[in-house]
Scaffold this motif. Structure first.
Motif, PDB file in Angstrom:
ATOM      1  N   LEU A  49       0.837  -1.022   0.113  1.00 46.66           N
ATOM      2  CA  LEU A  49       0.215   0.170  -0.070  1.00 46.66           C
ATOM      3  C   LEU A  49       0.981   1.111   0.029  1.00 46.66           C
ATOM      4  O   LEU A  49       2.003   1.597   1.040  1.00 46.66           O
ATOM      5  CB  LEU A  49      -0.955  -0.027   1.224  1.00 46.66           C
ATOM      6  CG  LEU A  49      -2.430  -0.852   0.810  1.00 46.66           C
ATOM      7  CD1 LEU A  49      -2.899  -0.469   2.098  1.00 46.66           C
ATOM      8  CD2 LEU A  49      -2.821  -0.653  -0.196  1.00 46.66           C
ATOM      9  N   ASP A 395     -12.260  -3.761   0.218  1.00 46.90           N
ATOM     10  CA  ASP A 395     -11.499  -2.130  -0.368  1.00 46.90           C
ATOM     11  C   ASP A 395     -10.349  -1.781   0.441  1.00 46.90           C
ATOM     12  O   ASP A 395     -10.675  -1.124   1.227  1.00 46.90           O
ATOM     13  CB  ASP A 395     -12.712  -1.078  -0.320  1.00 46.90           C
ATOM     14  CG  ASP A 395     -12.628   0.615  -0.777  1.00 46.90           C
ATOM     15  OD1 ASP A 395     -11.211   0.063  -1.703  1.00 46.90           O
ATOM     16  OD2 ASP A 395     -13.432   1.095  -1.017  1.00 46.90           O
ATOM     17  N   TYR A 397      -8.068   0.103  -0.629  1.00 48.71           N
ATOM     18  CA  TYR A 397      -8.122   1.811  -0.641  1.00 48.71           C
ATOM     19  C   TYR A 397      -9.103   3.048   1.021  1.00 48.71           C
ATOM     20  O   TYR A 397      -8.851   4.326   0.414  1.00 48.71           O
ATOM     21  CB  TYR A 397      -8.679   2.694  -2.360  1.00 48.71           C
ATOM     22  CG  TYR A 397      -7.567   1.803  -2.897  1.00 48.71           C
ATOM     23  CD1 TYR A 397      -6.449   2.295  -3.025  1.00 48.71           C
ATOM     24  CD2 TYR A 397      -8.368   0.611  -3.424  1.00 48.71           C
ATOM     25  CE1 TYR A 397      -5.960   2.444  -4.024  1.00 48.71           C
ATOM     26  CE2 TYR A 397      -7.249   0.656  -4.621  1.00 48.71           C
ATOM     27  CZ  TYR A 397      -6.053   1.437  -4.955  1.00 48.71           C
ATOM     28  OH  TYR A 397      -4.916   0.975  -6.603  1.00 48.71           O
ATOM     29  N   ARG A 405      -6.215   8.354   2.508  1.00 51.58           N
ATOM     30  CA  ARG A 405      -6.578   7.124   1.470  1.00 51.58           C
ATOM     31  C   ARG A 405      -5.444   6.796   0.809  1.00 51.58           C
ATOM     32  O   ARG A 405      -4.244   7.719   0.181  1.00 51.58           O
ATOM     33  CB  ARG A 405      -7.468   7.185   0.365  1.00 51.58           C
ATOM     34  CG  ARG A 405      -9.214   6.850   0.901  1.00 51.58           C
ATOM     35  CD  ARG A 405     -10.071   7.636  -0.364  1.00 51.58           C
ATOM     36  NE  ARG A 405     -10.222   6.492  -1.349  1.00 51.58           N
ATOM     37  CZ  ARG A 405     -10.755   6.577  -1.813  1.00 51.58           C
ATOM     38  NH1 ARG A 405     -10.410   7.788  -2.764  1.00 51.58           N
ATOM     39  NH2 ARG A 405     -11.079   5.387  -3.032  1.00 51.58           N
ATOM     40  N   LYS A 407      -2.148   5.987  -2.449  1.00 54.00           N
ATOM     41  CA  LYS A 407      -2.545   6.449  -2.973  1.00 54.00           C
ATOM     42  C   LYS A 407      -2.708   5.247  -4.184  1.00 54.00           C
ATOM     43  O   LYS A 407      -2.750   5.383  -5.508  1.00 54.00           O
ATOM     44  CB  LYS A 407      -1.413   7.257  -4.093  1.00 54.00           C
ATOM     45  CG  LYS A 407      -1.279   6.759  -4.951  1.00 54.00           C
ATOM     46  CD  LYS A 407       0.622   8.074  -5.502  1.00 54.00           C
ATOM     47  CE  LYS A 407      -0.044   9.222  -6.755  1.00 54.00           C
ATOM     48  NZ  LYS A 407       1.339   9.671  -6.826  1.00 54.00           N
ATOM     49  N   LYS A 408      -2.061   3.843  -3.943  1.00 53.05           N
ATOM     50  CA  LYS A 408      -1.496   2.838  -5.116  1.00 53.05           C
ATOM     51  C   LYS A 408      -1.742   1.800  -3.796  1.00 53.05           C
ATOM     52  O   LYS A 408      -1.031   2.052  -3.265  1.00 53.05           O
ATOM     53  CB  LYS A 408      -0.720   2.878  -6.043  1.00 53.05           C
ATOM     54  CG  LYS A 408      -0.958   2.283  -7.194  1.00 53.05           C
ATOM     55  CD  LYS A 408      -1.936   2.558  -8.106  1.00 53.05           C
ATOM     56  CE  LYS A 408      -2.625   1.316  -8.790  1.00 53.05           C
ATOM     57  NZ  LYS A 408      -0.264   1.026  -9.558  1.00 53.05           N
ATOM     58  N   ARG A 426      -9.797   3.077  -7.025  1.00 55.46           N
ATOM     59  CA  ARG A 426      -9.465   3.774  -6.435  1.00 55.46           C
ATOM     60  C   ARG A 426     -10.187   5.497  -6.882  1.00 55.46           C
ATOM     61  O   ARG A 426     -10.331   6.340  -5.705  1.00 55.46           O
ATOM     62  CB  ARG A 426      -7.989   4.502  -6.333  1.00 55.46           C
ATOM     63  CG  ARG A 426      -7.668   5.673  -4.988  1.00 55.46           C
ATOM     64  CD  ARG A 426      -6.673   6.013  -4.848  1.00 55.46           C
ATOM     65  NE  ARG A 426      -6.721   6.638  -4.383  1.00 55.46           N
ATOM     66  CZ  ARG A 426      -6.293   8.661  -4.025  1.00 55.46           C
ATOM     67  NH1 ARG A 426      -7.194   8.796  -5.053  1.00 55.46           N
ATOM     68  NH2 ARG A 426      -6.029   9.288  -3.153  1.00 55.46           N
TER      69      ARG A 426
END
Length: 457
Positions: A49, A395, A397, A405, A407-408, A426
């Motif tokens: 993450l 989820d 995200y 949240r 970014k990737k 996202r």
């Protein structure tokens, strides 16, 4: 970075072990049951993450890391198995997980000079580049009585003035995606709010009662007898270069709906979901890609395998917070000729939908035939099998550690097998993100075919 290069390692700033609070943590032992056993020798599961967090190295080390360690300690108080180990006795008796006071989770703090924005894009990137952020599980410990498997390793990597990456590596037998994602979100909640009150309010606290899992067919014994006959296999270290590129493909809510409508027109009344049509499209596009570079007989069987969460489908159902593995094995099957043909997408969607109906919505229950699942899966070794890691249900995200949240999200695990990663998008409500790691030529061809197929809708 070219694919022939070794990935630039992150600089390790600190390695430490994080224990649950000794005043709140008591010993916890639970059996490894039939839901866990098929994953006993599965490769470790890896998740990354990335978060936008433009902080300096001193701020990171003096403010952010101490808070993350404290919140991790508080979170592990509720997730004791992740600080413990899986024990495999060498004499009699089945495996179990055990937390004892003093057990801990390995945490690495690191710094990377790689390009944060490059790594967090959707474009093709060298798969090797991500492993500077991936923690390695400590090796199993062998004794004359048992084998002890650590179950979780964590790494937090700073990209100075840009962001941080959280790396999670877990032994699959300790828990499925539902359990591990619950832990990730729980840690985020505790770090963001400074306490575990919201964790409790949001019902993120795990449920550990294994007696709630009925086993009238004796699956525990059947599965363990199969496992005992298998030799212990520890995952070999990753060998670089992987010679693969990683790319993220986003499919919007409107595109998903068009895929559903297309299948419904061709096959009215079939089980059609966002998962079904997205997986079918990726499966078929990959086969069309392969057909351009290799010759496969039209009657060659093609398999698509994936797990389905059983928690709410058992009798009696288990709570959503049940910690461990609780998955059914779902297998769709067709032939190469049918799937690469003009109606391949509809055929694939129909096969996947029927497989879900056959297993998940089985009138005899989702565990009907479960005694044969390990053998059925074993028969697929060496076959043309594609699968899914992750689910739109989880989820990640949503995991906010106090900086917003992620970014990737990336799933390095897919580098080592023939599977795709799948999660909620996202940036597009109702959309999905598909992750693929393939040789450069294959990935480029897939991207062209995938874009072309979606454009025909």
């Amino acid at each position: 970075m070219s694919m022939a290069e070794t990935p630039t390692p992150a600089v390790v700033l600190e390695r430490c072990d994080i224990q649950p609070s000794p005043d709140t943590a008591a010993e916890l032992t639970r059996p490894i049951i039939h839901f866990d056993m098929p994953w006993f020798y599965f490769h470790p599961v890896q998740r990354l993450l990335f978060f936008d967090l433009p902080c300096s190295k001193p701020q990171f080390l003096e403010t952010i890391v101490p808070k993350l360690k404290e919140s991790l300690t508080q979170t592990l108080n509720h997730f004791l198995p992740l600080a413990g180990n899986i024990i495999q006795p060498l004499d009699s008796g089945g495996p179990f997980f055990r937390f004892s006071v003093g057990d801990s989770v390995s945490l690495t703090i690191a710094e990377s000079s790689s390009d944060f924005n490059h790594l967090t894009g959707n474009h093709p990137r060298v798969s090797d580049e991500f492993y500077a952020c991936v923690p390695q599980l400590p090796p199993a410990k062998h004794s004359s009585n048992d084998i002890v498997f650590p179950v979780l390793a964590l790494q937090i990597t700073l990209f100075p003035d840009h962001g941080v990456c959280f790396g999670f590596t877990n032994h699959h037998a300790i828990g499925d995606a539902s359990s591990i994602v619950r832990f990730i979100k729980a840690w985020a909640s505790v770090n963001k709010f400074g306490h575990d009150a919201k964790l409790i309010d949001d019902k993120l606290v795990p449920y550990y009662d294994r007696t709630a899992v009925e086993d009238p067919e004796g699956l525990d014994k059947i599965y363990w007898n199969l496992i005992k006959r298998s030799r212990v296999v520890e995952s070999p270290p990753i060998s670089f270069p992987l010679n693969k590129l990683r790319q993220t493909f986003v499919i919007t809510k409107d595109e998903v709906q068009k895929l559903k409508n297309f299948v419904q027109e061709k096959r009215p009344g079939k089980h059609i979901t966002s998962f079904t049509v997205t997986c079918a499209m990726v499966w078929v596009c990959l086969l069309k890609t392969e057909a351009e570079t290799e010759t496969v007989a039209d009657d060659e069987p093609e398999f698509f395998g994936f797990p389905a969460d059983c928690r709410g489908r058992l009798n009696p159902p288990l709570p959503a917070a049940y910690f461990g593995n609780c998955l059914a094995f779902v297998k769709a099957e067709s032939t190469h000729g049918l799937l690469k043909g003009n109606d391949g997408f509809v055929t694939a969607a129909e096969c996947i939908g029927e497989a879900i109906q056959r297993t998940v919505y089985n009138e005899k229950g989702i565990l009907d035939g479960a005694e044969n699942w390990p053998l059925e899966f074993g028969k697929l070794i060496g076959k043309r099998l594609f699968g899914v890691a992750g689910s739109p249900r989880f989820d990640l995200y949503d995991a906010d550690y106090g900086w917003g949240r992620p970014k990737k999200f990336e799933s390095p695990s897919i580098d080592g097998d023939t599977s795709m990663s799948l999660c909620k998008s996202r940036d597009f409500e109702g959309g999905l993100e598909i992750g693929l790691s393939r040789p450069e030529k294959d990935l480029s061809a897939f991207a062209a075919i995938f874009t072309e197929q979606l454009g025909k809708l």
